[in-house]
Design a protein around this motif. Structure first.
Motif, PDB file in Angstrom:
ATOM      1  N   ARG A  19      58.020  38.186  39.373  1.00 28.00           N
ATOM      2  CA  ARG A  19      56.618  37.789  39.350  1.00 28.00           C
ATOM      3  C   ARG A  19      56.392  37.015  38.065  1.00 28.00           C
ATOM      4  O   ARG A  19      56.736  37.503  36.988  1.00 28.00           O
ATOM      5  N   LYS A  28      46.530  31.680  51.588  1.00 30.95           N
ATOM      6  CA  LYS A  28      46.496  30.889  50.360  1.00 30.95           C
ATOM      7  C   LYS A  28      46.156  31.820  49.196  1.00 30.95           C
ATOM      8  O   LYS A  28      45.128  32.496  49.220  1.00 30.95           O
ATOM      9  N   VAL A  29      47.067  31.859  48.212  1.00 31.91           N
ATOM     10  CA  VAL A  29      46.800  32.683  47.036  1.00 31.91           C
ATOM     11  C   VAL A  29      45.894  31.877  46.100  1.00 31.91           C
ATOM     12  O   VAL A  29      46.287  30.834  45.588  1.00 31.91           O
ATOM     13  N   VAL A  30      44.682  32.353  45.923  1.00 26.87           N
ATOM     14  CA  VAL A  30      43.709  31.636  45.104  1.00 26.87           C
ATOM     15  C   VAL A  30      43.939  31.934  43.631  1.00 26.87           C
ATOM     16  O   VAL A  30      43.956  31.048  42.790  1.00 26.87           O
ATOM     17  N   GLU A  31      44.105  33.204  43.314  1.00 29.26           N
ATOM     18  CA  GLU A  31      44.423  33.565  41.939  1.00 29.26           C
ATOM     19  C   GLU A  31      45.104  34.928  41.910  1.00 29.26           C
ATOM     20  O   GLU A  31      44.975  35.719  42.842  1.00 29.26           O
ATOM     21  N   ILE A  32      45.858  35.142  40.839  1.00 25.72           N
ATOM     22  CA  ILE A  32      46.487  36.443  40.626  1.00 25.72           C
ATOM     23  C   ILE A  32      45.913  36.983  39.324  1.00 25.72           C
ATOM     24  O   ILE A  32      45.973  36.320  38.290  1.00 25.72           O
ATOM     25  N   VAL A  33      45.308  38.141  39.403  1.00 24.51           N
ATOM     26  CA  VAL A  33      44.588  38.669  38.250  1.00 24.51           C
ATOM     27  C   VAL A  33      45.272  39.937  37.766  1.00 24.51           C
ATOM     28  O   VAL A  33      45.485  40.870  38.540  1.00 24.51           O
ATOM     29  N   LYS A  34      45.656  39.933  36.505  1.00 26.79           N
ATOM     30  CA  LYS A  34      46.158  41.174  35.914  1.00 26.79           C
ATOM     31  C   LYS A  34      44.944  41.973  35.502  1.00 26.79           C
ATOM     32  O   LYS A  34      44.042  41.450  34.868  1.00 26.79           O
ATOM     33  N   SER A  35      44.918  43.235  35.847  1.00 26.41           N
ATOM     34  CA  SER A  35      43.718  43.995  35.545  1.00 26.41           C
ATOM     35  C   SER A  35      43.591  44.188  34.039  1.00 26.41           C
ATOM     36  O   SER A  35      44.584  44.284  33.319  1.00 26.41           O
ATOM     37  N   PHE A  47      54.479  34.695  45.647  1.00 25.41           N
ATOM     38  CA  PHE A  47      54.825  35.367  46.897  1.00 25.41           C
ATOM     39  C   PHE A  47      53.780  35.115  47.969  1.00 25.41           C
ATOM     40  O   PHE A  47      52.583  35.261  47.723  1.00 25.41           O
TER      41      PHE A  47
END
Lengths: 426, 266
Positions: free
Chosen positions: A77, A282-289, A140
C-alpha cells in the motif's frame, strides 16, 4: 468418464482393491492407484468408506500435476509492503521446500512504480518475483487486481496462492477463487504440506487423534487449519480436486524469515492486459485515520482491558501501564461493542490476532473468541477479580484482585524488576 | 423513485453462547439460539434506510438454509422488508463458499431484477467473508466490501461509499447494479415493531428447492465443493500457570516482576 482417487482422502484401507472386478487397483505408497485395466465400472466408488474415489467426466478432471510453485500476493500500500506479505513469503518458502526441492516461492507484486520492492521480497525468502505494473494498478481495485492475477494464474499455473487476510486480501481472494472455480480457505492460522508436519503440529497444539494419519503419506496437498465457530472449533481444510489451492492467512500468525540483505532472485515482468473499462469502481481518496495507528501485531507487550475496566475512563490506567512498559493498548470485544474504545484495539477472533512477548489481560474474563486471538502470546498475565474466570486457564501468571489496585503497584515496581529478581535469587 | 434491493442474510447459531463439551470435544448446540447474523442485520438496515427515504422501494431478503431459517426471514419482514426467499434443499447442504455462491447466484437470478445487493461482510459461524464477493463474481457485478458509510445520489445510479481499511478508509464510487458487503460501523439496526410483526404474516415468504431455482446440481452441495474438511478438533488448552498470592497488591506485583524477569521477557 474416468475413475480418480482423491489422494488426500484415501486412507489406504484397500477395500477397493478386493472390490475391483478387473483387478485394476493396486496400492502404491499406501494409496490406491487406478491401473490401465480400469473400465470405469464404478464398483470401487461405492465401496470406498471415505469417499476417496470418484467418477468424473473427462473434461471435469483438473490435471493437478500441471500446477507448480507457490505464489504469495505481496500486498503493498502506497509503495510499502505489508508485514503480512513478508510473513507469507517466509511461510511460502517453508512450504515450497516441503513440497519438493524444485518448488519455488514467488512474490506477486502489483502496483505502479514498485519494482524497488522486489529486493525486499528476495531478502525475506522469495525465490522469484512476478512484477505486474500499470498506472491503473497503482491503488487496489477488486476488478483490476482480480483480472491481472487471474490472467497470470492461467498463464503460469501456480499450485498454491496465499494472500494476507487483510481488508484487501479478503476482498480480492474470494473473487479470484470464484473466477478460477477453485477452493479458498479463509483466515488460516496454520498451513502444512507434509502429513508428518501436520501430525507434529496436531500433537503439540490440539486434541486431535493422529493415529489415523500416516506420517509417510506422500501427498502434498495443502492442509489449511483455521478457527471456526468463533474459535470454539478448529477445522483443517483441503482442496483435493482443483488448483490452485488458495488460502488467506491472518496477519501476525506466520513468522518472517531473518532477512538476507543482498539476496536476489528471478524477476518475471508480466505485462498486464488492463484497460480503464475493466475497473468499475473508482477510488476517490484513501484516508489514513487521524487516530493513532495501533500496531498490535508488531507490539512486544500488549496491555488489554476488558469489561472489568468499567467504562471508557477505565482505559486510563491501562494506557498508563502500556506507556510504562513500552507497550500498546488492546481490548476485548465487549469494550469495543460498548463504545469504550476504538475497534482498532480489539484483540480476538474478530479483531487482531497477536502474539506479543507479554500479554496483560486486565479485567478480561477470557471468552473463547478473545482467547483465540491471544493465546499464542509468550507470557500471559491475567488480572481479574473473579478467580473462576476462564482467562486464568491460559494465564502463565494469574493475579486475583482489583486491577485498579494491582496495576499501580506494577507500574511503581516496574523499574525495580532487576533488583527484585536478584534479591529473589539469593 | 423506487429501488429494487436484495439483501443476503443467514441464520446462525449465536457463537457467543456456544460451549464445548470438554469430554467429547464437540460443540454443544442444545439451547443455543439461532439469530440473524450480525453483519446481515446491518445490510438489512441499510436497505431499510433507503426504503425510509424512497417508500416504493422493494426489499427481498434471500437466504439459504434449513426450513426453520424462515424464522429469521420473518424477523426481517417484521423489520420492514417486503419479501422473504429461502433456498432450502438437501442437495445444497454441506456446500462450501464456492458451492453456496452458485446456489445463491441461481436464486438471485430467479428473483430477477435488482439495483443493489446488500450482504453482511461475514457470518459469525464461518467468518469467511467469501460468499458476498463470490456471488458478485458469478453475477458479474462490481463489489465493495467493508462498507462503513453509504450514499446514493438522486439520479439513483451513483453510489459513494466509505470502505473501511485497517488504518483508515477509502472513498469509492460505483454505479448500480452492484454488491455491497456491510459492517457494524455502517448503522444501528432497528428493532421489530409490534405493527411490523403483525404485518409480516401477510408478506410473501417463498421457500424454493434447488429445482425451483434451476441450479446445476453438479455445482452445489458437499460433493461439488472444492474444499473439504480434512479434520476438525478443539484447540488444546494451554498449560495452566501459577496464581500469584501475597498479603498486599505490592507483594503480588513484586512476585510478578520476578517471574517476568526469570523468563527473560523483560
Amino acid at each position: 468418464m474416468a475413475i480418480q482417487v482423491i489422494k488426500d482422502k484415501c486412507v489406504g484401507c484397500g477395500a477397493c482393491v478386493g472390490a475391483c472386478p478387473f483387478s485394476a487397483i493396486t496400492m502404491k505408497d499406501g494409496k490406491a492407484e487406478i491401473g490401465s485395466a480400469c473400465t470405469a465400472c464404478s464398483v470401487c466408488v461405492a465401496k470406498c468408506p471415505v469417499q476417496a474415489i470418484e467418477k468424473t467426466a473427462d473434461d471435469d478432471v483438473v490435471d493437478l500435476s500441471a500446477y507448480k510453485h507457490i505464489w504469495v500476493f505481496a500486498e503493498q500500500r502506497n509503495g510499502k509492503l505489508m508485514n503480512v506479505a513478508l510473513e507469507l513469503i517466509g511461510e511460502g518458502h517453508r512450504l515450497a521446500r516441503e513440497i519438493s526441492d524444485d518448488t519455488k516461492v514467488y512474490a506477486v507484486l502489483i502496483g505502479d512504480g514498485i519494482k524497488n520492492l522486489a529486493d525486499e521480497c528476495y531478502a525475506y525468502g522469495a525465490d522469484g518475483v512476478i512484477l505486474i505494473e500499470d498506472p491503473l494498478l497503482k491503488n487496489f481495485t477488486t476488478d483490476g487486481y482480480t483480472k491481472v492475477i487471474y490472467d497470470a494464474i492461467q498463464e503460469f499455473k501456480p499450485e498454491i496462492v496465499l494472500y494476507g487476510a487483510t481488508h484487501i486480501g479478503r476482498d480480492l481472494a474470494p473473487r479470484i477463487a470464484a473466477r478460477c472455480n477453485t477452493g479458498l480457505t479463509a483466515d488460516c492460522t496454520r498451513l502444512d504440506v507434509k502429513v508428518s508436519s501436520y501430525i507434529d503440529f496436531a500433537k503439540k497444539n490440539t486434541t486431535l487423534d493422529t493415529s489415523t494419519l500416516d506420517p509417510n503419506d506422500p501427498s502434498t496437498g495443502i492442509k489449511q487449519t483455521r478457527p471456526a465457530f468463533g474459535g470454539n472449533l478448529m477445522a483443517t481444510i483441503i482442496c483435493p480436486r482443483t488448483r490452485p489451492q488458495m488460502s488467506t492467512v491472518r496477519p501476525g500468525v506466520m513468522s518472517k524469515r531473518e532477512p538476507v540483505q543482498g539476496a536476489t532472485g528471478e524477476l518475471i515482468e508480466y505485462k498486464p492486459a488492463i484497460a480503464d473499462a475493466d475497473i468499475r469502481t473508482k477510488v476517490v481518496e484513501i484516508v489514513k485515520s487521524a487516530k493513532e495507528l495501533v500496531s498490535l501485531t508488531d507490539a512486544d507487550i500488549i496491555v488489554s482491558g476488558g469489561r472489568g475496566v468499567g467504562g471508557p475512563e477505565g482505559f486510563d490506567i491501562i494506557k498508563q501501564l502500556a506507556d510504562k512498559v513500552g507497550g500498546v493498548v488492546g481490548s476485548s470485544r465487549a469494550c469495543v461493542d460498548n463504545g469504550w474504545i476504538d475497534h482498532s484495539h480489539q484483540v480476538g477472533q474478530t479483531g487482531t490476532t497477536v502474539k506479543p512477548k507479554i500479554y496483560f489481560a486486565c479485567g478480561i474474563s477470557g471468552a473463547i473468541q478473545h482467547l483465540a486471538g491471544m493465546q499464542n502470546s509468550d507470557i500471559i498475565v491475567a488480572i481479574n477479580k473473579d478467580p473462576d474466570a476462564p482467562i486464568f486457564e491460559v494465564a502463565d501468571y494469574g493475579i486475583v484482585g482489583d486491577l485498579f489496585k494491582v496495576i499501580p503497584e506494577i507500574i511503581a515496581e516496574w523499574d525495580n524488576a532487576e533488583a527484585l529478581f536478584e534479591a529473589s535469587e539469593k | 423513485m423506487a429501488f429494487k434491493i436484495i439483501v443476503c442474510a443467514k441464520q446462525v447459531p449465536d457463537t457467543n453462547v456456544i460451549k464445548i463439551n470438554p469430554k467429547t470435544g464437540t460443540l454443544i448446540r442444545d439451547g443455543v439460539p439461532s439469530i440473524l447474523n450480525h453483519d446481515d442485520a446491518n445490510a438489512l438496515e441499510e436497505a431499510l434506510k433507503i426504503k425510509d427515504k424512497y417508500p416504493d422501494t422493494h426489499i427481498t431478503v434471500v437466504s439459504m438454509g434449513p426450513p426453520q431459517a424462515t424464522d429469521m426471514l420473518m424477523e426481517c419482514l417484521a423489520k420492514g422488508a417486503d419479501e422473504g426467499v429461502l433456498l432450502s434443499d438437501r442437495a445444497v447442504g454441506g456446500s462450501d463458499t464456492w458451492a453456496t455462491s452458485n446456489a445463491l447466484e441461481a436464486t438471485i437470478r430467479k428473483i430477477g431484477d435488482y439495483d443493489m445487493i446488500f450482504a453482511g461482510r461475514q457470518a459469525i459461524d464461518g467468518d469467511t467473508a467469501q460468499v458476498g464477493p463470490q456471488i458478485a463474481e458469478k453475477l458479474g457485478l462490481p463489489q465493495i466490501t467493508y462498507v462503513e458509510e453509504f450514499e446514493i445520489a438522486d439520479n439513483m445510479k451513483d453510489i459513494t461509499v466509505k470502505r473501511q481499511l485497517e488504518d483508515g478508509y477509502e472513498v469509492i464510487k460505483v454505479q448500480t447494479p452492484c454488491m455491497l458487503t456491510c459492517i457494524k460501523e455502517l448503522n444501528e439496526p432497528r428493532y421489530m415493531s409490534i405493527g411490523g410483526i403483525f404485518d409480516a404474516k401477510n408478506k410473501p415468504m417463498k421457500v424454493w428447492s434447488a429445482k425451483d431455482v434451476e441450479v446445476d446440481l453438479k455445482k452445489v452441495g458437499l460433493e461439488a465443493s472444492p474444499t473439504n474438511v480434512f479434520r476438525s478438533f478443539t484447540p488444546a488448552p494451554k498449560g495452566k500457570g501459577v496464581v500469584l498470592e501475597g498479603d498486599t497488591e505490592k507483594d503480588v506485583a513484586k512476585k510478578l516482576l520476578v517471574g517476568l524477569k526469570s523468563k527473560h521477557v523483560i
